[in-house]
Design an enzyme around this catalytic site. Structure first.
Site, PDB file in Angstrom:
ATOM      1  N   LYS A 263      -5.346   4.296   9.080  1.00 17.86           N
ATOM      2  CA  LYS A 263      -4.349   5.129   8.400  1.00 17.86           C
ATOM      3  C   LYS A 263      -4.698   6.613   8.488  1.00 17.86           C
ATOM      4  O   LYS A 263      -3.812   7.469   8.601  1.00 17.86           O
ATOM      5  CB  LYS A 263      -4.195   4.696   6.946  1.00 17.86           C
ATOM      6  CG  LYS A 263      -3.541   3.322   6.815  1.00 17.86           C
ATOM      7  CD  LYS A 263      -3.372   2.893   5.370  1.00 17.86           C
ATOM      8  CE  LYS A 263      -2.640   1.558   5.308  1.00 17.86           C
ATOM      9  NZ  LYS A 263      -2.413   1.106   3.926  1.00 17.86           N
TER      10      LYS A 263
ATOM     11  N   SER B 242       0.786  -1.237   0.000  1.00 19.31           N
ATOM     12  CA  SER B 242       0.000   0.000   0.000  1.00 19.31           C
ATOM     13  C   SER B 242       0.819   1.289   0.000  1.00 19.31           C
ATOM     14  O   SER B 242       0.252   2.372  -0.043  1.00 19.31           O
ATOM     15  CB  SER B 242      -0.953   0.020   1.198  1.00 19.31           C
ATOM     16  OG  SER B 242      -0.238   0.048   2.424  1.00 19.31           O
TER      17      SER B 242
END
EC number: 3.4.21.53
Length: 332
Positions: free
Chosen positions: A275, A230
């Site tokens: 996140k 990611s």
């Protein structure tokens, strides 16, 4: 005495239950890293053979922390925490795979994300990918037509921009279809017709290929203790920022996430809610969200942290350019 003994036994049983591991993991905000900065005293993105620029802001990749062994006490705390998520263990550690195997795969995905980030960034900077014929199968569809060293440029007029794109174009039509292959040999452009054949259930043209991207400098990404794919988008942006004179950040702390492929397409990731928390804690003023994660990100907003929707590396660059100019990029 009976009441006291009963209460003591109940307390002991409760403590035992709370201390028993359960088949869940807790996801929380992980560390963030400025791809334009340093880690353990070394530059995260290292360039040799070409001058680099410096930025007043930051481009921070974001991560998710995983608590792999969870007891009921920790799970209860996670369920009531606004910053954590408690999910079934098999979503992170599939049945039949050990924790070590999953971590090894994550490390491989992380390495692949760096390679794709470099490829996508260099394409953005004007260094195209070349797909070369490495070998030709004897008696195959391309025998006596293509040769090792030929640079493949198109299939039926569609440009070959990467090895993956070549495969897509060949598989887009059924086996037995005549394909017009564009190529260059010793600098001379030519075309040839090759009829695909089915092999292993898929149409193929009987060649082994190699992907190259010539550029007169070297790139290296040096960052350990992080896994998964990611970070690709933020690595690609960091490379572009370092090699271009413009400051992509506009002096801001920009955080984000997203996988990236050789074509510069940004893909979805897991743990977007955690996140966002990590980005906010790191002082981010804007967050780049993969288009497919927008709905989840909107459901888990952080105060004063705008969510910018990106589907490609080019989208991300345009969004940051719009921000620097004082405009309003596309939001989730």
């Amino acid at each position: 005495m009976t009441v006291l003994l009963g209460a003591l036994l109940t307390a002991l049983l409760s403590i035992g239950v709370l201390s028993v591991p359960i088949p869940y993991v807790v996801l929380g905000p992980g560390p963030t890293v400025n791809t334009l900065g340093t880690s353990d005293g070394k530059e995260v993105i290292q360039v040799s053979g070409r001058a680099t620029s410096t930025s007043a802001g930051q481009l921070r990749l974001t991560t998710v922390g995983v608590q792999p062994t969870v007891k009921l006490r920790s799970a209860l705390a996670g369920w009531f925490s606004p910053d954590e998520a408690v999910v079934p263990r098999e979503l992170v550690y599939p049945p039949g795979e050990s924790q070590e195997e999953v971590e090894k795969r994550n490390a491989e995905d992380f390495q692949n994300s760096q390679t794709s980030a470099e490829t996508a960034a260099l394409r953005e900077l004007g260094f195209p990918i070349q797909v070369l014929v490495k070998g030709v199968t004897a008696g195959g569809p391309s025998a006596a037509v293509l040769k090792p060293g030929d640079v493949l440029t198109s299939v039926d007029g569609q440009p070959v921009t990467s090895a993956a794109r070549l495969t897509e174009l060949i598989r887009a039509k059924p086996a037995g279809t005549p394909l017009k292959i564009g190529y260059t040999r010793n600098g001379t452009a030519a075309t040839a017709t090759v009829t695909s054949r089915e092999q292993d259930g898929r149409p193929r043209i009987g060649i082994e290929i190699d992907q190259q991207q010539p550029h007169p400098f070297t790139l290296k990404i040096d960052l350990g203790d992080i896994g998964g794919p990611s970070a690709g988008l933020m690595f690609a942006l960091g490379i572009v920022d370092k090699l271009e004179p413009a400051d992509l950040t506009g002096g801001k702390v920009v955080a984000g996430t997203g996988t990236i492929d050789d074509e510069g397409r940004v893909g979805p990731i897991g743990g977007i809610a955690q996140k966002l928390v990590g980005a906010k804690d790191a002082g981010a003023k804007v967050f780049l969200v993969p288009a497919e994660n927008c709905a989840e990100a909107v459901r888990n907003p952080q105060p004063d942290l705008p969510l910018l929707r990106v589907a490609t590396l080019d989208d991300a660059l345009k969004a940051l350019d719009t921000l620097r100019a004082g405009g309003q990029p596309t939001r989730c």
